[in-house]
Design an enzyme around this catalytic site. Structure first.
Site, mmCIF file in Angstrom:
data_model
loop_
_atom_site.group_PDB
_atom_site.id
_atom_site.type_symbol
_atom_site.label_atom_id
_atom_site.label_comp_id
_atom_site.label_asym_id
_atom_site.label_seq_id
_atom_site.Cartn_x
_atom_site.Cartn_y
_atom_site.Cartn_z
ATOM 1 N N GLY A 1 44.325 35.686 43.346
ATOM 2 C CA GLY A 1 43.052 35.492 44.056
ATOM 3 C C GLY A 1 42.683 34.023 44.082
ATOM 4 O O GLY A 1 43.003 33.281 43.153
ATOM 5 N N ASP B 1 38.213 34.571 36.387
ATOM 6 C CA ASP B 1 37.990 35.554 35.309
ATOM 7 C C ASP B 1 38.012 34.930 33.918
ATOM 8 O O ASP B 1 37.530 35.543 32.960
ATOM 9 C CB ASP B 1 39.070 36.650 35.353
ATOM 10 C CG ASP B 1 39.136 37.364 36.691
ATOM 11 O OD1 ASP B 1 38.148 37.293 37.440
ATOM 12 O OD2 ASP B 1 40.167 37.990 36.984
ATOM 13 N N MET C 1 32.830 40.370 39.106
ATOM 14 C CA MET C 1 34.278 40.495 38.889
ATOM 15 C C MET C 1 34.643 40.083 37.466
ATOM 16 O O MET C 1 33.774 39.709 36.681
ATOM 17 C CB MET C 1 35.017 39.613 39.890
ATOM 18 C CG MET C 1 35.047 40.165 41.293
ATOM 19 S SD MET C 1 36.048 39.070 42.325
ATOM 20 C CE MET C 1 36.229 40.081 43.783
ATOM 21 N N HIS D 1 33.410 39.070 46.004
ATOM 22 C CA HIS D 1 34.136 37.860 46.404
ATOM 23 C C HIS D 1 33.241 36.648 46.605
ATOM 24 O O HIS D 1 33.755 35.535 46.734
ATOM 25 C CB HIS D 1 34.968 38.146 47.659
ATOM 26 C CG HIS D 1 36.072 39.119 47.391
ATOM 27 N ND1 HIS D 1 35.863 40.476 47.375
ATOM 28 C CD2 HIS D 1 37.374 38.922 47.076
ATOM 29 C CE1 HIS D 1 37.000 41.079 47.083
ATOM 30 N NE2 HIS D 1 37.927 40.163 46.896
HETATM 31 O O1 F6P Z 1 41.431 37.874 39.382
HETATM 32 C C1 F6P Z 1 40.445 37.432 40.243
HETATM 33 C C2 F6P Z 1 39.740 38.573 40.885
HETATM 34 O O2 F6P Z 1 38.708 38.032 41.678
HETATM 35 C C3 F6P Z 1 39.234 39.641 39.934
HETATM 36 O O3 F6P Z 1 38.059 39.261 39.289
HETATM 37 C C4 F6P Z 1 39.097 40.813 40.861
HETATM 38 O O4 F6P Z 1 39.216 42.052 40.198
HETATM 39 C C5 F6P Z 1 40.248 40.638 41.802
HETATM 40 O O5 F6P Z 1 40.600 39.278 41.773
HETATM 41 C C6 F6P Z 1 39.925 41.050 43.219
HETATM 42 O O6 F6P Z 1 41.053 40.910 44.001
HETATM 43 P P1 F6P Z 1 41.071 41.139 45.586
HETATM 44 O O7 F6P Z 1 40.771 39.803 46.193
HETATM 45 O O8 F6P Z 1 42.438 41.610 45.838
HETATM 46 O O9 F6P Z 1 40.014 42.139 45.913
#
Ligand code: F6P
Length: 369
Positions: free
Chosen positions: A15, A149, A191, A293
């Site tokens: 991410g 995270d 998140m 996000h």
């Molecule tokens: O690892 C970063 C993160 O933003 C997490 O906090 C979250 O669970 C995940 O990525 C979300 O991923 P995606 O962008 O695939 O929804």
């Protein structure tokens, strides 16, 4: 004696996180200062493994000019993906089924063919595990820790975390007044995957009354009791911060989508559950806000920007010093290098005896236990 470096590649995986462009800027500039050429791979390694998806090129030359004025920008000029593990690449069959394919040899052959002497791999746990595997297969690799995270081991923090925490804190600041006006319970889901760092740091900074993190299984009766206690004291509203990976005492984590080949499961939805349950148990009006996000967007804070610039520059210095299979880490106040082996596949959870958690308890925060 290792072959001198002339050309390096940069790859971003997982991410996105505020600060990625600052890493790119620092790494490219530091490399150029040493007379090295730097190329950027689009979307993790997909720029190499799926070249037809990139009409303008899956691998691009990065010059000083291209990285000027980008350190403050969110996102990444190279793109990223959390679906491009070269060791477990999803290959679509004609019948619609998907195969798990190891394409790492293709990647190494590409590097050799193109005269790429080393790789700087920027990412979280998944990407750094891949980086470690590539190092084991003989590639010169230095990792840079990235994730909002903050769940990577052996580094004081990762860039992106401070920006996410600052934004979530500001959201809590804003929610106090509307929650108080309506005498409501406001639940904020953030998140963080299986670690509660964002929820804990933002929750305490922003004055949440309950904070639910994956490290402490929560009992909503305890949270409801805290809300009733506040009501009895005439403070008729409550803010509850809940991490997406928070675990109900006798329940399951909220999963939006299961894991797929080369892609971890997607968490989310716990905020909705907590809100519904608290409304029922307290009889109060309750609302949920899912920050999702939004935590990954926007400009990096100066802390994250500086950390990212330092990481990018330190990665180049590591390669210059002949290091490989290491990750740049923040060992406050300096950067140092730790073996990728010690980081790969490990998660840094919130220690239950850490002073930040104790501070929360001293402030009267309910952790649901
Ligand atoms: O690892 C970063 C993160 O933003 C997490 O906090 C979250 O669970 C995940 O990525 C979300 O991923 P995606 O962008 O695939 O929804």
């Amino acid at each position: 004696m290792k072959k001198p470096i002339r050309r390096i590649a940069l790859s971003i995986g997982g991410g996105d996180a505020p600060g990625l462009n600052a890493v790119i800027r620092a790494a490219v500039t530091a490399a150029a200062n040493r007379g090295w050429e730097c190329v950027g791979i689009r979307d993790g390694f997909n720029g190499i493994l799926q070249p037809t998806h990139y009409p303008k090129g899956g691998v691009v030359l990065l010059t000083r000019d291209q990285v000027r004025g980008i350190a403050h920008l969110g996102g990444t000029i190279l793109g990223t993906t959390n679906k491009g593990n070269p060791f477990h690449f999803p290959t679509l069959n004609a019948d619609g089924t998907v195969n798990d394919t190891d394409r790492s040899d293709e990647l190494l052959a590409y590097f050799k063919r193109e005269g790429i002497d080393a790789l700087i791999s920027v990412g979280g746990d998944g990407s750094l595990t891949i980086a470690n595997e590539l190092h084991r297969k003989g590639l010169r690799v230095v990792g840079v820790p990235k994730t909002i995270d903050n769940d990577l081991d052996k580094t004081f923090t990762t860039f992106g975390f401070d920006t996410a925490v600052s934004f979530a804190t500001e959201c809590l600041d804003r929610l106090h007044s509307t929650a108080e006006s309506h005498h409501r319970v406001m639940v904020v889901e953030v998140m963080g995957r299986y670690a509660g760092w964002i929820a804990l740091h933002a929750g305490i900074s922003g004055g949440a009354h309950a904070i639910l993190i994956p490290e402490i299984a929560f009992d909503l009766d305890q949270v409801a009791a805290k809300i009733r206690e506040r009501d009895a004291e005439g403070r008729m509203y409550s803010l509850v911060m809940v991490a997406e990976g928070a675990l109900p005492l006798h329940g399951q984590r909220a999963v939006l989508a299961p894991a797929e080949i080369g892609h971890a499961e997607r968490l989310g939805g716990i905020g909705e559950h907590v809100t519904r349950e608290l409304a029922q148990r307290t009889g109060k009006d309750a609302r949920v806000v899912v920050l999702g996000h939004l935590l990954r967007g926007g400009s990096p804070t100066s802390f994250d920007r500086l950390a990212a610039l330092r990481f990018g520059s330190a990665a180049v210095r590591a390669l210059e010093a002949g290091l490989s299979g290491v990750m740049v880490a923040l060992a406050f106040p300096n950067v140092n290098y730790v073996n990728l082996e010690e980081v790969a596949g490990r998660m840094k959870a919130v220690p239950l005896d850490c002073d930040t958690l104790q501070t929360g308890r001293d402030l009267g925060v309910c952790f649901g236990d």
